[in-house]
Design a protein around this motif. Structure first.
Motif, PDB file in Angstrom:
ATOM      1  N   SER A 116       0.844  -1.195   0.000  1.00  0.00           N
ATOM      2  CA  SER A 116       0.000   0.000   0.000  1.00  0.00           C
ATOM      3  C   SER A 116       0.879   1.245   0.000  1.00  0.00           C
ATOM      4  CB  SER A 116      -0.894   0.017   1.242  1.00  0.00           C
ATOM      5  OG  SER A 116      -1.398   1.318   1.460  1.00  0.00           O
ATOM      6  N   PRO A 117       0.489   2.281  -0.765  1.00  0.00           N
ATOM      7  CA  PRO A 117       1.293   3.518  -0.752  1.00  0.00           C
ATOM      8  C   PRO A 117       1.144   4.319   0.538  1.00  0.00           C
ATOM      9  CG  PRO A 117      -0.625   3.770  -2.172  1.00  0.00           C
ATOM     10  CD  PRO A 117      -0.632   2.345  -1.719  1.00  0.00           C
ATOM     11  N   ILE A 118       0.170   3.955   1.391  1.00  0.00           N
ATOM     12  CA  ILE A 118      -0.085   4.814   2.552  1.00  0.00           C
ATOM     13  C   ILE A 118       0.101   4.149   3.912  1.00  0.00           C
ATOM     14  CG2 ILE A 118      -1.656   6.389   1.342  1.00  0.00           C
ATOM     15  CD1 ILE A 118      -3.989   4.783   2.694  1.00  0.00           C
ATOM     16  N   ASP A 119       0.037   2.804   3.982  1.00  0.00           N
ATOM     17  CA  ASP A 119       0.136   2.179   5.308  1.00  0.00           C
ATOM     18  C   ASP A 119       0.760   0.786   5.215  1.00  0.00           C
ATOM     19  OD1 ASP A 119      -1.879   0.509   4.363  1.00  0.00           O
ATOM     20  OD2 ASP A 119      -3.480   1.612   5.368  1.00  0.00           O
ATOM     21  N   ASP A 120       0.567  -0.021   6.271  1.00  0.00           N
ATOM     22  CA  ASP A 120       1.215  -1.331   6.365  1.00  0.00           C
ATOM     23  C   ASP A 120       0.434  -2.445   5.680  1.00  0.00           C
ATOM     24  OD1 ASP A 120       3.419  -0.419   7.712  1.00  0.00           O
ATOM     25  OD2 ASP A 120       2.575  -0.765   9.704  1.00  0.00           O
ATOM     26  N   THR A 121      -0.580  -2.094   4.923  1.00  0.00           N
ATOM     27  CA  THR A 121      -1.343  -3.094   4.177  1.00  0.00           C
ATOM     28  C   THR A 121      -0.570  -3.499   2.925  1.00  0.00           C
ATOM     29  OG1 THR A 121      -3.322  -1.895   4.876  1.00  0.00           O
ATOM     30  CG2 THR A 121      -3.616  -3.539   3.174  1.00  0.00           C
ATOM     31  N   PHE A 122      -0.652  -4.772   2.570  1.00  0.00           N
ATOM     32  CA  PHE A 122      -0.119  -5.177   1.269  1.00  0.00           C
ATOM     33  C   PHE A 122      -1.001  -6.273   0.703  1.00  0.00           C
ATOM     34  CE2 PHE A 122       2.131  -7.828   4.318  1.00  0.00           C
ATOM     35  CZ  PHE A 122       2.331  -9.060   3.704  1.00  0.00           C
ATOM     36  N   LEU A 123      -0.899  -6.480  -0.602  1.00  0.00           N
ATOM     37  CA  LEU A 123      -1.709  -7.529  -1.213  1.00  0.00           C
ATOM     38  C   LEU A 123      -0.849  -8.422  -2.075  1.00  0.00           C
ATOM     39  CD1 LEU A 123      -2.422  -6.641  -4.417  1.00  0.00           C
ATOM     40  CD2 LEU A 123      -4.054  -5.195  -3.293  1.00  0.00           C
ATOM     41  N   SER A 124      -1.307  -9.654  -2.206  1.00  0.00           N
ATOM     42  CA  SER A 124      -0.569 -10.643  -2.985  1.00  0.00           C
ATOM     43  C   SER A 124      -1.564 -11.430  -3.824  1.00  0.00           C
ATOM     44  CB  SER A 124       0.191 -11.592  -2.058  1.00  0.00           C
ATOM     45  OG  SER A 124      -0.707 -12.241  -1.160  1.00  0.00           O
TER      46      SER A 124
END
Length: 315
Positions: A116-124
């Motif tokens: 994520s460009p803004i926080d600790d979220t990510f996706l796979s």
């Protein structure tokens, strides 16, 4: 210096790094543009200083292998997918080469990973036909989207929505706050006949979506309506490999490598090719990205090349 056709055509290789013994599989700039990180099929992670144009250090990931490396927002940390043992995602502290956390869940090869460009979220996204949402602070998956085929996925520049491309014919948009309700919009495009979608990126201004393939075609669609805008062609992809396509920070240009070692640049608005850049690549160029803050470009085969404009200011 403003990025215009003349400046783009003047880009030349300023530095070549030959540290890797195998294909460089992914690269990622830090958000401040000062650092570049790469992963390679030789199981190494190389960190570069973009301001000094030098290699900072090399880390090895011999046990799990490494692919799809991405900087996180915390200093000196990255996430990456594995090429050995299993398909777990790994959160790595770069200064001491120790893993902070593992993210198990995918049962087949991970083919897309996006922070994520803004926080600790990510996706796979994986060949197991799922897109998973994660938080760096927890090893538990925050959400799973079951899809009908191989996914490609990315966050928009504001980190509020993400797009998933499915089966090389459909793009689904999800709101991060309510992704469990399913996509709020879907676009169906003409099914690719001779290739598969291998990458998806929003333009930095958030208006368009760029879809890269393992064929000799790149698609640009409108991010709101899904309208096909451009088809970029003219680059070689004789080996049916995944070639990364990227935007310039101003969203005006699209860059992509080719199997003949050249870089190709198109004008995103009108779709015409601006130039072909020839450097020192002897192998297929699978990774190309523009630095988000500095006037520099990085491209990689087994070698890493840093490109700079050679035109003088004011011309």
């Amino acid at each position: 210096m403003k990025l215009v056709d003349q400046v783009v055509r003047s880009f030349r290789v300023a530095k070549v790094f030959r540290e890797n013994t195998d294909r460089i599989s992914s690269l990622d700039f830090s958000s401040n543009g000062e650092t570049l990180i790469s992963s390679s099929d030789d199981d190494s992670i190389v960190i570069y200083d973009c301001e000094k144009g030098m290699q900072k250090r090399t880390l090895n990931s011999k046990k799990y292998g490494v692919d799809l490396i991405r900087f996180t927002h915390a200093a000196n940390t990255a996430i990456h997918s594995s090429t050995k043992v299993d398909d777990t995602l790994r959160y790595l502290s770069l200064h001491d080469n120790k893993y902070i956390r593992y993210f198990p869940g995918h049962t087949k090869k991970v083919v897309t990973l996006c922070m994520s460009p803004i926080d600790d979220t990510f996706l796979s996204g994986s060949l197991d036909k799922t897109v998973r949402l994660w938080d760096l602070r927890s090893p538990n998956c925050q959400g799973v989207m079951n899809l009908s085929g191989r996914p490609v996925a990315a966050f928009d520049p504001e980190g509020l929505i993400f797009a998933a491309g499915v089966n090389s014919e459909q793009v689904k948009l999800y709101d991060l706050r309510s992704f469990d309700k399913g996509p709020f919009n879907s676009f169906r495009l003409a099914q690719e006949k001779d290739c598969d979608w291998t990458g998806l990126k929003f333009s930095p201004d958030g208006k368009n979506i760029l879809i890269s393939t393992n064929g000799a075609v790149i698609r640009l669609i409108d991010a709101f309506q899904g309208t096909p805008l451009q088809t970029f062609v003219g680059h070689n992809n004789t080996k049916r490999i995944s070639l990364e396509a990227s935007f310039s920070p101003d969203s005006q240009f699209v860059f992509c490598g080719s199997t003949d070692g050249k870089l190709h640049v198109w004008n995103a608005e009108v779709g015409c090719r601006v130039c072909t850049l020839t450097g020192d690549h002897t192998m297929p160029v699978q990774c190309v990205q523009f630095n988000p803050k500095y006037m520099m470009l990085a491209s990689a085969c087994t070698n890493m090349a840093f490109w700079l404009p050679t035109i003088e200011e004011g011309l």
